[in-house]
Every structure is written in structure tokens, then in C-alpha cells.
Design a protein around this motif. Structure first.
Motif, PDB file in Angstrom:
ATOM      1  N   GLU A  63     -57.130 -13.180 -10.237  1.00  0.00           N
ATOM      2  CA  GLU A  63     -56.993 -13.565 -11.506  1.00  0.00           C
ATOM      3  C   GLU A  63     -56.783 -15.234 -11.459  1.00  0.00           C
ATOM      4  O   GLU A  63     -57.356 -15.984 -12.377  1.00  0.00           O
ATOM      5  N   ARG A  64     -56.116 -15.458 -10.366  1.00  0.00           N
ATOM      6  CA  ARG A  64     -55.556 -16.940 -10.397  1.00  0.00           C
ATOM      7  C   ARG A  64     -56.859 -17.689 -10.197  1.00  0.00           C
ATOM      8  O   ARG A  64     -57.180 -18.919 -10.851  1.00  0.00           O
ATOM      9  N   VAL A  65     -57.774 -17.452  -9.221  1.00  0.00           N
ATOM     10  CA  VAL A  65     -58.847 -18.058  -8.881  1.00  0.00           C
ATOM     11  C   VAL A  65     -59.802 -17.932 -10.068  1.00  0.00           C
ATOM     12  O   VAL A  65     -60.971 -18.776 -10.339  1.00  0.00           O
ATOM     13  N   GLY A  66     -59.934 -16.996 -10.744  1.00  0.00           N
ATOM     14  CA  GLY A  66     -60.761 -16.592 -11.900  1.00  0.00           C
ATOM     15  C   GLY A  66     -60.600 -17.567 -12.834  1.00  0.00           C
ATOM     16  O   GLY A  66     -61.264 -18.157 -13.438  1.00  0.00           O
ATOM     17  N   ALA A  67     -59.193 -17.943 -13.120  1.00  0.00           N
ATOM     18  CA  ALA A  67     -58.951 -18.753 -14.117  1.00  0.00           C
ATOM     19  C   ALA A  67     -59.208 -20.248 -13.784  1.00  0.00           C
ATOM     20  O   ALA A  67     -59.362 -21.048 -14.631  1.00  0.00           O
ATOM     21  N   ALA A  68     -59.342 -20.445 -12.475  1.00  0.00           N
ATOM     22  CA  ALA A  68     -59.783 -21.884 -11.893  1.00  0.00           C
ATOM     23  C   ALA A  68     -61.100 -22.086 -11.901  1.00  0.00           C
ATOM     24  O   ALA A  68     -61.615 -22.979 -11.599  1.00  0.00           O
ATOM     25  N   GLY A  69     -61.749 -20.877 -12.357  1.00  0.00           N
ATOM     26  CA  GLY A  69     -63.428 -21.264 -12.386  1.00  0.00           C
ATOM     27  C   GLY A  69     -64.251 -20.460 -11.226  1.00  0.00           C
ATOM     28  O   GLY A  69     -65.486 -20.913 -11.135  1.00  0.00           O
ATOM     29  N   VAL A  70     -63.472 -19.875 -10.259  1.00  0.00           N
ATOM     30  CA  VAL A  70     -64.391 -19.573  -9.103  1.00  0.00           C
ATOM     31  C   VAL A  70     -64.859 -18.199  -9.485  1.00  0.00           C
ATOM     32  O   VAL A  70     -64.025 -17.287 -10.014  1.00  0.00           O
ATOM     33  N   ARG A  71     -66.208 -18.110  -9.643  1.00  0.00           N
ATOM     34  CA  ARG A  71     -66.783 -16.565 -10.158  1.00  0.00           C
ATOM     35  C   ARG A  71     -67.175 -15.736  -8.982  1.00  0.00           C
ATOM     36  O   ARG A  71     -67.215 -14.434  -9.308  1.00  0.00           O
ATOM     37  N   ASN A  72     -67.601 -15.988  -7.588  1.00  0.00           N
ATOM     38  CA  ASN A  72     -67.827 -15.053  -6.784  1.00  0.00           C
ATOM     39  C   ASN A  72     -66.602 -14.830  -6.023  1.00  0.00           C
ATOM     40  O   ASN A  72     -66.171 -15.459  -4.855  1.00  0.00           O
ATOM     41  N   VAL A  73     -65.777 -13.859  -6.375  1.00  0.00           N
ATOM     42  CA  VAL A  73     -64.361 -13.374  -5.528  1.00  0.00           C
ATOM     43  C   VAL A  73     -64.647 -11.911  -5.462  1.00  0.00           C
ATOM     44  O   VAL A  73     -64.849 -11.063  -6.103  1.00  0.00           O
ATOM     45  N   LYS A  74     -64.163 -11.594  -4.264  1.00  0.00           N
ATOM     46  CA  LYS A  74     -63.955 -10.197  -3.809  1.00  0.00           C
ATOM     47  C   LYS A  74     -62.544 -10.091  -3.166  1.00  0.00           C
ATOM     48  O   LYS A  74     -62.246 -11.006  -2.488  1.00  0.00           O
ATOM     49  N   THR A  75     -61.896  -8.992  -3.384  1.00  0.00           N
ATOM     50  CA  THR A  75     -60.670  -8.753  -2.912  1.00  0.00           C
ATOM     51  C   THR A  75     -60.634  -7.352  -1.839  1.00  0.00           C
ATOM     52  O   THR A  75     -61.604  -6.511  -2.028  1.00  0.00           O
ATOM     53  N   VAL A  76     -59.778  -7.510  -0.774  1.00  0.00           N
ATOM     54  CA  VAL A  76     -60.106  -6.556   0.128  1.00  0.00           C
ATOM     55  C   VAL A  76     -58.309  -6.528   0.657  1.00  0.00           C
ATOM     56  O   VAL A  76     -57.691  -7.356   0.599  1.00  0.00           O
TER      57      VAL A  76
END
Length: 135
Positions: A63-76
Motif C-alpha cells: 500500500e505504501r509503495v502503491g501510494a508512492a506511484g510504483v505500479r508493478n508490485v508483488k507480495t510474497v
């Protein structure tokens, strides 16, 4: 989250996919141990009651990096020791860079058992960026 912020900045500039990984160890406690742990942990006791704190950690980071504009995020999330888990994720994801915080075990414990950043740096097959996260 400082390491997450640094990794997000790099991923954003490079247009790379950011894989946010968190390792966790499972705990099995009998009733007496669970009661004592609840007493000690108080509001943090949810971590022992079925909720996976690693899931919460990666969700918050995403959520934090999405709010900063990073769109290609995967969580593991990976059950196991931190170094083994991170290196497994690096191999599976074919990562070019592993970003870790410098927070590790301090004092004699750290010298005897090692630290996540030191062990990951020594054993990783890709480049490692150690972000200053303490102090």
C-alpha cells in the motif's frame, strides 16, 4: 519500511517489478505458553492467534509503495528462516537485486548466530543493497 522505500524508488526509476517479501517462523504453543504469551504481548497477541503478521507487513508495504506511484508490485510471504526464505524468493523470482535493511541481531547474539543482512549478502547470487534502517 526504509528498505521498502529505497527498493520502491529504484523499481520506479527502472520500471522494474518490486517483489516485497517477508519471512516468518511458525510457533506452536500449548495453552499455558499461549496464556503467558498473551499476557506479555498484550495488544500484539494477535500475532499468535492465527493472523499472519508477515501478511500484514507485506500488505502495508505494498500500500505504501502503491501510494508512492510504483505500479508493478508483488507480495510474497514465506515460512522459514529469513535468509533462506529471502534467497528462495530471489531464485524463484529471478531477481536482479535484493534490498534488505541493516537491522540484524546485535551484540553477542549477532556474532554467534549471524545477521540477515550479512548472511544474505554473503550467500546471495545477485547484488545486494543494504539500506541503513537503524538509528
Amino acid at each position: 519500511m526504509r528498505a521498502v522505500d529505497r527498493a520502491a524508488a529504484l523499481a520506479g526509476v527502472c520500471g522494474a517489478t518490486l517483489v516485497i517479501a517477508c519471512a516468518y517462523l511458525t510457533v506452536e504453543l500449548d495453552e499455558r505458553e499461549m496464556a503467558r504469551a498473551k499476557d506479555v504481548l498484550r495488544e500484539e497477541a494477535y500475532q499468535l492467534l492465527g493472523a499472519n503478521p508477515a501478511e500484514d507487513t507485506v500488505r502495508t508495504a505494498a500500500e505504501r509503495v502503491g501510494a508512492a506511484g510504483v505500479r508493478n508490485v508483488k507480495t510474497v510471504t514465506v515460512a522459514g528462516s529469513p535468509v533462506e526464505a529471502l534467497l528462495d524468493v530471489v531464485r524463484r523470482e529471478r531477481a536482479d537485486l535484493l534490498v534488505v535493511g541493516n537491522r540484524g541481531l546485535a551484540g553477542i547474539k549477532g556474532r554467534l548466530l549471524g545477521s540477515v543482512p550479512a548472511d544474505a549478502t554473503r550467500r546471495s547470487e545477485c547484488d545486494v543493497l543494504v539500506v541503513h534502517t537503524t538509528g
